[in-house]
Structure formats: C-alpha cells, structure tokens
Design a protein around this motif. Structure first.
Motif, PDB file in Angstrom:
ATOM      1  N   ILE A  80       1.362 -13.753  -0.139  1.00 14.57           N
ATOM      2  CA  ILE A  80       1.364 -13.167  -1.480  1.00 14.57           C
ATOM      3  C   ILE A  80       0.516 -11.899  -1.512  1.00 14.57           C
ATOM      4  O   ILE A  80      -0.331 -11.673  -0.641  1.00 14.57           O
ATOM      5  CB  ILE A  80       0.856 -14.180  -2.526  1.00 14.57           C
ATOM      6  N   PRO A  81       0.726 -11.026  -2.524  1.00 13.49           N
ATOM      7  CA  PRO A  81      -0.073  -9.798  -2.620  1.00 13.49           C
ATOM      8  C   PRO A  81      -1.547 -10.107  -2.851  1.00 13.49           C
ATOM      9  O   PRO A  81      -1.900 -11.090  -3.492  1.00 13.49           O
ATOM     10  CB  PRO A  81       0.529  -9.081  -3.833  1.00 13.49           C
ATOM     11  N   HIS A  82      -2.390  -9.241  -2.328  1.00 11.65           N
ATOM     12  CA  HIS A  82      -3.840  -9.360  -2.505  1.00 11.65           C
ATOM     13  C   HIS A  82      -4.304  -8.223  -3.419  1.00 11.65           C
ATOM     14  O   HIS A  82      -4.318  -8.369  -4.634  1.00 11.65           O
ATOM     15  CB  HIS A  82      -4.525  -9.323  -1.149  1.00 11.65           C
ATOM     16  N   LYS A  83      -4.635  -7.083  -2.857  1.00 12.56           N
ATOM     17  CA  LYS A  83      -4.878  -5.880  -3.638  1.00 12.56           C
ATOM     18  C   LYS A  83      -3.521  -5.217  -3.914  1.00 12.56           C
ATOM     19  O   LYS A  83      -2.499  -5.640  -3.374  1.00 12.56           O
ATOM     20  CB  LYS A  83      -5.799  -4.933  -2.869  1.00 12.56           C
ATOM     21  N   PRO A  84      -3.467  -4.163  -4.741  1.00 11.32           N
ATOM     22  CA  PRO A  84      -2.187  -3.504  -4.997  1.00 11.32           C
ATOM     23  C   PRO A  84      -1.549  -2.957  -3.722  1.00 11.32           C
ATOM     24  O   PRO A  84      -2.239  -2.474  -2.814  1.00 11.32           O
ATOM     25  CB  PRO A  84      -2.557  -2.367  -5.950  1.00 11.32           C
ATOM     26  N   GLN A 117      -0.910   1.769   0.979  1.00 17.55           N
ATOM     27  CA  GLN A 117      -1.711   0.559   1.190  1.00 17.55           C
ATOM     28  C   GLN A 117      -0.805  -0.672   1.214  1.00 17.55           C
ATOM     29  O   GLN A 117       0.068  -0.813   0.368  1.00 17.55           O
ATOM     30  CB  GLN A 117      -2.758   0.409   0.086  1.00 17.55           C
ATOM     31  N   VAL A 118      -1.056  -1.540   2.188  1.00 17.59           N
ATOM     32  CA  VAL A 118      -0.383  -2.838   2.282  1.00 17.59           C
ATOM     33  C   VAL A 118      -1.473  -3.894   2.273  1.00 17.59           C
ATOM     34  O   VAL A 118      -2.375  -3.869   3.114  1.00 17.59           O
ATOM     35  CB  VAL A 118       0.474  -2.950   3.557  1.00 17.59           C
ATOM     36  N   SER A 119      -1.406  -4.821   1.319  1.00 19.57           N
ATOM     37  CA  SER A 119      -2.471  -5.812   1.155  1.00 19.57           C
ATOM     38  C   SER A 119      -1.850  -7.174   0.857  1.00 19.57           C
ATOM     39  O   SER A 119      -1.160  -7.355  -0.149  1.00 19.57           O
ATOM     40  CB  SER A 119      -3.408  -5.390   0.016  1.00 19.57           C
ATOM     41  N   THR A 140      -5.852  -6.202   4.502  1.00 18.55           N
ATOM     42  CA  THR A 140      -5.483  -4.959   3.821  1.00 18.55           C
ATOM     43  C   THR A 140      -5.544  -3.808   4.817  1.00 18.55           C
ATOM     44  O   THR A 140      -6.503  -3.695   5.580  1.00 18.55           O
ATOM     45  CB  THR A 140      -6.441  -4.665   2.650  1.00 18.55           C
ATOM     46  N   THR A 141      -4.506  -3.000   4.810  1.00 22.02           N
ATOM     47  CA  THR A 141      -4.521  -1.791   5.622  1.00 22.02           C
ATOM     48  C   THR A 141      -4.192  -0.597   4.723  1.00 22.02           C
ATOM     49  O   THR A 141      -3.234  -0.633   3.949  1.00 22.02           O
ATOM     50  CB  THR A 141      -3.530  -1.873   6.806  1.00 22.02           C
ATOM     51  N   THR A 142      -5.015   0.446   4.809  1.00 20.68           N
ATOM     52  CA  THR A 142      -4.825   1.667   4.031  1.00 20.68           C
ATOM     53  C   THR A 142      -4.718   2.834   5.001  1.00 20.68           C
ATOM     54  O   THR A 142      -5.570   3.002   5.874  1.00 20.68           O
ATOM     55  CB  THR A 142      -5.997   1.897   3.063  1.00 20.68           C
ATOM     56  N   SER A 143      -3.651   3.635   4.836  1.00 17.51           N
ATOM     57  CA  SER A 143      -3.381   4.710   5.793  1.00 17.51           C
ATOM     58  C   SER A 143      -3.253   6.059   5.104  1.00 17.51           C
ATOM     59  O   SER A 143      -2.764   6.152   3.971  1.00 17.51           O
ATOM     60  CB  SER A 143      -2.086   4.415   6.566  1.00 17.51           C
ATOM     61  N   GLN A 317     -12.364  14.682  -2.596  1.00 17.40           N
ATOM     62  CA  GLN A 317     -11.707  14.635  -3.894  1.00 17.40           C
ATOM     63  C   GLN A 317     -10.204  14.618  -3.644  1.00 17.40           C
ATOM     64  O   GLN A 317      -9.689  15.438  -2.878  1.00 17.40           O
ATOM     65  CB  GLN A 317     -12.107  15.848  -4.738  1.00 17.40           C
ATOM     66  N   ARG A 318      -9.492  13.671  -4.273  1.00 18.29           N
ATOM     67  CA  ARG A 318      -8.074  13.506  -3.994  1.00 18.29           C
ATOM     68  C   ARG A 318      -7.317  13.146  -5.266  1.00 18.29           C
ATOM     69  O   ARG A 318      -7.804  12.396  -6.116  1.00 18.29           O
ATOM     70  CB  ARG A 318      -7.858  12.392  -2.957  1.00 18.29           C
ATOM     71  N   LEU A 319      -6.094  13.675  -5.379  1.00 15.71           N
ATOM     72  CA  LEU A 319      -5.174  13.300  -6.446  1.00 15.71           C
ATOM     73  C   LEU A 319      -3.848  12.930  -5.802  1.00 15.71           C
ATOM     74  O   LEU A 319      -3.297  13.714  -5.014  1.00 15.71           O
ATOM     75  CB  LEU A 319      -4.979  14.456  -7.429  1.00 15.71           C
ATOM     76  N   GLY A 320      -3.348  11.744  -6.128  1.00 11.97           N
ATOM     77  CA  GLY A 320      -2.096  11.287  -5.551  1.00 11.97           C
ATOM     78  C   GLY A 320      -1.167  10.723  -6.607  1.00 11.97           C
ATOM     79  O   GLY A 320      -1.622  10.165  -7.617  1.00 11.97           O
ATOM     80  N   ILE A 321       0.129  10.854  -6.377  1.00 11.44           N
ATOM     81  CA  ILE A 321       1.118  10.278  -7.284  1.00 11.44           C
ATOM     82  C   ILE A 321       2.224   9.631  -6.456  1.00 11.44           C
ATOM     83  O   ILE A 321       2.630  10.158  -5.414  1.00 11.44           O
ATOM     84  CB  ILE A 321       1.699  11.344  -8.250  1.00 11.44           C
ATOM     85  N   GLY A 322       2.665   8.465  -6.926  1.00 12.24           N
ATOM     86  CA  GLY A 322       3.685   7.727  -6.199  1.00 12.24           C
ATOM     87  C   GLY A 322       4.101   6.503  -6.981  1.00 12.24           C
ATOM     88  O   GLY A 322       4.312   6.568  -8.187  1.00 12.24           O
ATOM     89  N   PHE A 323       4.167   5.361  -6.294  1.00 12.42           N
ATOM     90  CA  PHE A 323       4.603   4.154  -6.978  1.00 12.42           C
ATOM     91  C   PHE A 323       3.928   2.925  -6.388  1.00 12.42           C
ATOM     92  O   PHE A 323       3.484   2.918  -5.240  1.00 12.42           O
ATOM     93  CB  PHE A 323       6.132   4.020  -6.904  1.00 12.42           C
ATOM     94  N   LYS A 324       3.845   1.888  -7.224  1.00  9.54           N
ATOM     95  CA  LYS A 324       3.278   0.603  -6.832  1.00  9.54           C
ATOM     96  C   LYS A 324       4.385  -0.436  -6.698  1.00  9.54           C
ATOM     97  O   LYS A 324       5.260  -0.537  -7.543  1.00  9.54           O
ATOM     98  CB  LYS A 324       2.280   0.118  -7.888  1.00  9.54           C
ATOM     99  N   LEU A 325       4.290  -1.221  -5.634  1.00 10.51           N
ATOM    100  CA  LEU A 325       5.189  -2.356  -5.471  1.00 10.51           C
ATOM    101  C   LEU A 325       4.614  -3.600  -6.130  1.00 10.51           C
ATOM    102  O   LEU A 325       5.342  -4.419  -6.678  1.00 10.51           O
ATOM    103  CB  LEU A 325       5.446  -2.615  -3.989  1.00 10.51           C
ATOM    104  N   THR A 326       3.288  -3.750  -6.059  1.00 10.69           N
ATOM    105  CA  THR A 326       2.588  -4.839  -6.760  1.00 10.69           C
ATOM    106  C   THR A 326       1.300  -4.299  -7.332  1.00 10.69           C
ATOM    107  O   THR A 326       0.682  -3.394  -6.764  1.00 10.69           O
ATOM    108  CB  THR A 326       2.268  -6.024  -5.818  1.00 10.69           C
ATOM    109  N   ASN A 327       0.878  -4.888  -8.461  1.00 12.27           N
ATOM    110  CA  ASN A 327      -0.332  -4.438  -9.138  1.00 12.27           C
ATOM    111  C   ASN A 327      -1.393  -5.536  -9.053  1.00 12.27           C
ATOM    112  O   ASN A 327      -1.193  -6.575  -8.419  1.00 12.27           O
ATOM    113  CB  ASN A 327      -0.016  -4.104 -10.601  1.00 12.27           C
ATOM    114  N   TRP A 328      -2.540  -5.308  -9.700  1.00 14.04           N
ATOM    115  CA  TRP A 328      -3.601  -6.310  -9.704  1.00 14.04           C
ATOM    116  C   TRP A 328      -3.137  -7.584 -10.405  1.00 14.04           C
ATOM    117  O   TRP A 328      -3.458  -8.695  -9.995  1.00 14.04           O
ATOM    118  CB  TRP A 328      -4.836  -5.770 -10.414  1.00 14.04           C
ATOM    119  N   LEU A 329      -2.398  -7.437 -11.518  1.00  9.64           N
ATOM    120  CA  LEU A 329      -1.936  -8.589 -12.308  1.00  9.64           C
ATOM    121  C   LEU A 329      -0.426  -8.568 -12.409  1.00  9.64           C
ATOM    122  O   LEU A 329       0.195  -7.521 -12.334  1.00  9.64           O
ATOM    123  CB  LEU A 329      -2.552  -8.555 -13.699  1.00  9.64           C
TER     124      LEU A 329
END
Length: 329
Positions: A80-84, A117-119, A140-143, A317-329
């Motif tokens: 199951i998902p952990h972090k987003p 990120q895959v978590s 969790t892996t963040t790339s 400093q970073r700004l990113g835009i994209g999409f989430k497959l799963t969220n915190w809730l």
C-alpha cells in the motif's frame, strides 16, 4: 404548585426534544459515514465492519485512511502507499554545482529536470502485544532525473533511498490536552547510494505524533535521534560518516500539516529548523488539485536545506508541477 409542575414538565419536554434532536443529528452523521464507507468498501468488507467504522462518532479522514489500509492488508500480497507517490515533469531550480565539482558532469547539469517519488509500505502485523499497535515495513525512493539533458545522456543526478521499520499506534489519546491520532516510532536509514565524495547517508530513530485539529485538518511533528557513526579517515574511505555535520542543517525534527479542503483539493506544509545561532531553516509547500477521478495535479515549492542528501548543507530553491498518483489521505 401547578405552575412549578408545569415548568418542570416544559423543562423536561425541552430537554427531551434537544436530546432527540441530538440523537437525530448523530444518526444522520452515522448514516453519512456509512454511505461514504459503502462507496469506498471492497468486496470483502462486511456491513458489520463498515458499521464499526462509524460507531461512537464519525471518524476523521485519518482514521478512515487507517481503516482502509487495514482492509487492503487483508490481502497478504497487498503493498500500500506510504508517503505520496508523484511525478513532477517540470521541476525548476538553480543547480548548485559545488558537490559535483570534481565529476565529469559538473558544468553540464540543467536547471530543469524531473523529480518523482515512489513510496510503499507493507503491514507486517496488526495488534502486536496490544490492540492498535501495528508493525510496518516501508520504502521510499525520491529521484532527481536530468531527463531533458541529452548532452550527458540524461542521467539520474540524485536518488535518495529510505527504508524503515515503523511501529504505529493508532489508538487516540491526549498529549497535554491535544488529541493524538497516531503515535509512531521508526528505525530509519536514508542514503543516496553513491560512493566517494558524493556519498551521503544517516541512520535515525524517529518519534512522531499526528494530531487532528478537525476532521479534515491534520498536523504533526517528528523528532529524531541520529545513530552515531565512526569518523572517516579520508574522503574516499568507504566506511565512516559521510556527513558528520548534517544536524547543523537538518536539525532534530520537523513540523508538518495537511488541510484536506475537499475530496480532491488539499494544501500541505513542512517546516524544519536547526534551532541554532547560525540559523538554517527549510519550508516546503504543496497544493493538490483534481485532474480526474484517479489522478491529482500537484504543485510543490521547496526553499531551504536538505531537499536531497547531496544538498543537505546547500541552500536550494525549487518549484515543480506535475501530478500525484496517491496522496497523504
């Protein structure tokens, strides 16, 4: 005397009416909860299990998430998902070249890259020793991927790996009058899988508390103790501490919050500070918004230290835009 009796009768009648109205409100809330639970239920859930979710009081979004995770984990193959889980195809920063100065790609790195990120986690056991104490394994892996940089063959500039063992206590209790939704203790390792001068890693014991301000507002804090490592003899020594001063930049804890505005819209923040005279701080802000029934858009802003381990002591400093497959809730 008749007047007194009449007043008592009227008083009891008003009390009964208020009590009845309260019961009606409670039943209405429970009915809403049950309907909502039915929509999210899987084929294995029974009506009794759904009613249990909605007894006593309507559960918070966090409690519903915990219950859904437990239901999903009845399948022994479920991960199951952990972090987003998210992808930011447009992630813009000013690449700090300093950590890469003696490498072949130092002057070739682009300021636009993909961050993702895959978590995931696995519920190993429930109700360990006593009720509501669960043991989970998470990874969790963040790339940060130079996907648009064909001149240097589009390498992964940095990847952080974070395996952990988590003891989660889901029973509600009060801490100094604050309602605790979850208490967690984890054994956490984080590294970037590099060698030599680019190697970064640390091991921590992390204690965390999650509080419910309202049904759709959560906040919490984590504090950690870093497990000590031996000192390196030289920069190329494969053993020893790669980053002995990491607490000077990452501090000893962080504060976070989530406001679930609706089923699809949410705002989140993370704040960290080293609490030293040479002050080093970090803030991260996120906004999730609907794209379709399964995917959310996601905007993320980061300012401070420690976005990735390679930059634990470098301000970014970073700004990113994209999409989430799963969220915190």
């Amino acid at each position: 005397m008749k007047a007194v009796v009449l007043m008592l009768v009227i008083g009891f009648s008003i009390t009964d009416v208020k009590g009845a109205e309260s019961q009606l409100d409670e039943h209405a809330d429970n009915d809403k909860c049950l309907l909502s639970a039915l929509k999210r239920a899987n084929s294995e859930q029974t009506v009794a299990e759904l009613q249990k979710i909605c007894t006593d009081k309507v559960p918070t979004l966090f409690k519903r998430r915990v219950e859904l995770e437990k239901q999903a984990s009845k399948n022994r193959f479920a991960i199951i998902p952990h972090k987003p889980n998210y992808v930011l195809p447009a992630s813009v920063t000013s690449i700090n070249q300093e950590p890469y100065m003696d490498t072949a790609v130092a002057s070739e790195l682009d300021d636009v890259e993909i961050k993702f990120q895959v978590s995931l986690k696995y519920l190993f056991t429930q109700d360990l020793i006593f009720k509501d104490l669960d043991v989970q394994f998470a990874f969790t892996t963040t790339s940060w991927w130079q996907a648009y940089n064909s001149e240097i063959s589009a390498p992964f500039r940095e990847t952080n790996y974070e395996p952990e063992v988590i003891f989660n206590y889901h029973h509600s209790w009060n801490l100094l009058g604050l309602p605790v939704e979850q208490t967690s203790l984890s054994f956490n390792h984080q590294s970037n899988g590099q060698t030599g001068q680019l190697s970064r890693s640390w091991n921590r014991i992390i204690l965390g508390f999650t509080f419910a301000a309202t049904d759709n507002v959560l906040w919490g804090f984590r504090t950690w103790y870093r497990l000590p490592e031996t000192e390196k003899i030289s920069d190329i020594d494969p053993s020893g501490d790669d980053n002995p001063d990491i607490e000077k930049y990452m501090g000893y804890g962080e504060l976070g919050g989530l406001w679930s505005i609706s089923d699809k819209h949410s705002l989140e923040f993370m704040f960290r500070n080293n609490l030293r005279s040479q002050n080093k701080g970090t803030i991260q802000l996120g906004w999730s918004f609907p794209i379709n029934d399964r995917i959310q858009g996601y905007v993320e802003y980061f300012n401070g230290y420690g976005e990735s381990l390679i930059y634990y002591n470098q301000h970014t400093q970073r700004l990113g835009i994209g999409f989430k497959l799963t969220n915190w809730l």
